[in-house]
Design a protein around this motif. Structure first.
Motif, mmCIF file in Angstrom:
data_model
loop_
_atom_site.group_PDB
_atom_site.id
_atom_site.type_symbol
_atom_site.label_atom_id
_atom_site.label_comp_id
_atom_site.label_asym_id
_atom_site.label_seq_id
_atom_site.Cartn_x
_atom_site.Cartn_y
_atom_site.Cartn_z
ATOM 1 N N ALA A 6 22.092 18.460 -4.400
ATOM 2 C CA ALA A 6 21.803 17.293 -5.134
ATOM 3 C C ALA A 6 22.095 17.410 -6.476
ATOM 4 C CB ALA A 6 19.945 16.966 -5.222
ATOM 5 N N PHE A 8 22.228 17.268 -10.628
ATOM 6 C CA PHE A 8 21.571 16.628 -11.808
ATOM 7 C C PHE A 8 22.301 15.241 -12.420
ATOM 8 C CE2 PHE A 8 17.419 18.188 -12.970
ATOM 9 C CZ PHE A 8 17.368 19.400 -12.687
ATOM 10 N N SER A 24 23.497 12.440 -3.298
ATOM 11 C CA SER A 24 22.264 12.983 -3.397
ATOM 12 C C SER A 24 22.104 13.737 -5.070
ATOM 13 C CB SER A 24 22.310 14.346 -2.657
ATOM 14 O OG SER A 24 22.410 14.036 -1.312
ATOM 15 N N ARG A 26 19.222 14.698 -8.332
ATOM 16 C CA ARG A 26 17.994 15.293 -8.961
ATOM 17 C C ARG A 26 17.989 14.618 -10.177
ATOM 18 N NH1 ARG A 26 19.623 20.447 -6.825
ATOM 19 N NH2 ARG A 26 17.537 21.946 -6.987
ATOM 20 N N THR A 27 16.449 14.177 -10.389
ATOM 21 C CA THR A 27 16.705 13.583 -11.930
ATOM 22 C C THR A 27 15.027 13.787 -12.100
ATOM 23 O OG1 THR A 27 16.960 11.511 -13.124
ATOM 24 C CG2 THR A 27 15.913 11.283 -11.022
ATOM 25 N N TYR A 28 14.654 13.206 -13.266
ATOM 26 C CA TYR A 28 13.204 13.351 -13.916
ATOM 27 C C TYR A 28 13.093 12.180 -14.728
ATOM 28 C CZ TYR A 28 15.466 14.884 -17.886
ATOM 29 O OH TYR A 28 16.097 15.086 -19.068
ATOM 30 N N LEU A 87 14.070 14.456 -6.218
ATOM 31 C CA LEU A 87 15.193 14.744 -5.688
ATOM 32 C C LEU A 87 15.684 13.679 -4.337
ATOM 33 C CD1 LEU A 87 16.210 18.406 -4.859
ATOM 34 C CD2 LEU A 87 16.775 16.650 -3.041
ATOM 35 N N THR B 63 15.645 24.486 -4.822
ATOM 36 C CA THR B 63 14.713 23.749 -4.190
ATOM 37 C C THR B 63 14.756 23.970 -2.837
ATOM 38 O OG1 THR B 63 14.888 22.336 -5.917
ATOM 39 C CG2 THR B 63 13.526 21.472 -4.189
ATOM 40 N N SER B 81 21.409 22.572 -6.840
ATOM 41 C CA SER B 81 22.371 21.331 -7.613
ATOM 42 C C SER B 81 23.677 21.601 -7.485
ATOM 43 C CB SER B 81 21.722 20.980 -8.991
ATOM 44 O OG SER B 81 22.383 21.672 -9.930
#
Lengths: 141, 368
Positions: A6, A8, A24, A26-28, A87, B63, B81
């Motif tokens: 995943a 970013f 895939s 990842r983030t926020y 994620l 993760t 990542s």
């Protein structure tokens, strides 16, 4: 073969074509809205089985909204306004909500240093971009 | 499988030299994508190459996206990542006995406020919790890279769940990794000491090498022949073989300096080094260059012992002994004004090894 990694991404990038369907990521972002929706396929109907939250980025414009499908990470106790790290996989639909992120991992990161986080992600990206031509030149496995 | 350095691929470092690369002995912090793409070494299976560095131990933080449990181990899929890799995390045997230790709780022991058994049990439980992870947790793994069934995986030597409520750990790792790569992993491996062979580029380092050999030769000579005093020309002959062998290797280098000059230079430097170390000293500074060898000079030893014997009788020094500086000034008065602290320390160490004196603290000595 294992799951794909995943990468970013920032919330505003997810809404654009930069991120492909099924990727895939990842983030926020900050949670602004929590609704109880139906199962994963249909987005808008009120049944207590599915659940969906909306994350927004710092500008909180429409560009920065991403809907998060949280079925896989239940029980999810949402705190409105809190920062979350997600994620999961992107699903781009033509429906009203636009982009949906099916969360595989979700955690609260209240108190995170946002500017530092952004700086770290950009620095990592810069580094990867520097390496790209070299990687293309060498023989991949 | 012997490797002939001549016909092996020029890229791969010969295995005898791997220990010289500090990256080889460290748990390298590589991106998972690099770990997955590293080429396996042709010389030794189980060791991999990232650019010019041999790698077999890595450290990853990521993760957990996948979890599989078996009787002896957990298999966590870790995603940082850049890639996902399987990590085999072996279960600790001591935790499997957890069930038995809970039953007997001694009632008499609980009368004390702090029950050590309970605390130990809680410690074990906390430790165990940090090794059982769920999907979404942050995991730190240090272990060796293995390839099994065409897939790379990490066999963990240590692993634990990372508490990272504000992403501080992950952020600092993201900031740090490019630096580490730039400074370390992406730098080509440099062979240290390439100039020992006497190439034109390593002029001064060749001299250092000669100097250290010369110092060693003289020290051995003093010990073997129990030399108490000498003049420089007495020991000059020892340096001849060093200069001869080194000049045989480099023919065209420095045609101007003659053999005698080289010897003289080397001798001067060697004696200077030995003086600085305290191994030799000049008792009297006259025209005549006479050197005393510290460890062989019986008069010096006697002088030191006399000082200690007399002074420790005095109440002031009876218990703690005499400080090095006190001994130094006394011996200087008695024996030689030119004595340096280094010489005295060499002599004191020598006497202590012979059990003539003992040190009460790091800088105090007394006589037995």
């Amino acid at each position: 073969m294992l799951l794909p990694p995943a990468v970013f991404h920032f919330l505003w990038e997810i809404n654009t074509d930069l991120v492909k369907d099924g990727a895939s990521v990842r983030t926020y972002g900050r949670s602004v809205h929590v609704l109880k929706f139906s199962e994963m396929v249909r987005l808008i109907s009120y049944e207590p089985e599915g659940s969906k939250a909306i994350l927004s980025g710092p500008q909180s414009s429409a560009q920065c909204h991403v809907s998060v499908q949280t079925t896989l990470v239940e029980p999810f106790q949402p705190t409105l306004g809190a920062q979350y790290f997600v994620l999961g996989e992107i699903e781009k639909t033509d429906g009203l909500s636009g982009v949906i992120l099916h969360a595989r991992a979700l955690s609260s990161i209240d108190g995170v240093d946002l500017t530092l986080m952004q700086k770290a992600i950009m620095e990592q990206r810069c580094f990867f971009n520097e390496r790209m031509p070299e990687i293309c030149a060498s023989s991949p496995l | 499988m012997a490797v002939n350095p001549g016909d092996a691929d020029a890229d791969e470092l010969p295995s005898v030299l791997w220990g010289l690369d500090p990256v080889f002995s460290a748990y390298s912090r590589l991106y998972i994508t690099d770990i997955l793409q590293m080429k396996e070494s042709r010389q030794v299976p189980g060791v991999y190459f990232y650019k010019t560095h041999p790698i077999f131990k890595v450290d990853v933080l990521g993760t957990v996206v996948y979890k599989r449990e078996r009787e002896d181990f957990y298999c966590y899929g870790v995603d940082d990542s850049t890639g996902v890799i399987n990590c085999l995390c072996w279960k600790d045997e001591k935790y499997s006995d957890q069930g038995e230790s809970t039953k007997s709780r001694d009632p008499s022991g609980s009368s004390r406020g702090f029950n050590i058994e309970d605390e130990l049990k809680r410690l074990k439980e906390t430790e165990q919790k940090s090794t059982v992870l769920e999907i979404g947790d942050l995991l730190r793994v240090r272990g060796t890279v293995k390839t099994s069934r065409d897939a790379r995986e990490i066999s963990a030597t240590s692993f634990y769940k990372v508490d990272d409520p504000v992403m501080a750990e992950q952020i600092s790792r993201m900031l740090e990794m490019p630096q580490v790569y730039r400074k370390c992993y992406d730098q080509p491996f440099q062979m240290p000491g390439d100039d020992l062979g006497g190439t034109a580029a390593g002029g001064s380092s060749r001299f250092h090498y000669l100097l250290s050999r010369a110092v060693l030769t003289l020290k051995e000579f003093f010990l073997e022949k129990e030399v108490a005093r000498f003049r420089p020309y007495d020991v000059e002959f020892l340096l001849h073989p060093l200069i001869q062998s080194s000049s045989a290797e480099q023919e065209s280098d420095q045609p101007g300096t003659s053999f005698a000059t080289q010897i003289r230079n080397l001798l001067k430097e060697t004696l200077s080094v030995l003086q600085d170390e305290g191994q030799i000293f000049r008792k009297i500074r006259t025209q005549d260059e006479v050197y005393n060898v510290t460890e062989q000079d019986k008069d010096l030893h006697t002088a030191i012992k006399d000082v200690l014997r007399e002074d420790t009788k005095r109440e002031k020094y009876a218990e703690k002994g005499c400080h090095v500086l006190h001994i130094l000034s006394s011996v200087r008065q008695r024996y030689s004004q030119n004595l340096s602290r280094e010489v005295l320390e060499v002599a004191l160490t020598f006497l202590e090894c012979n059990s003539d004196i003992i040190s009460t603290t790091e800088a105090h000595y007394t006589v037995l």
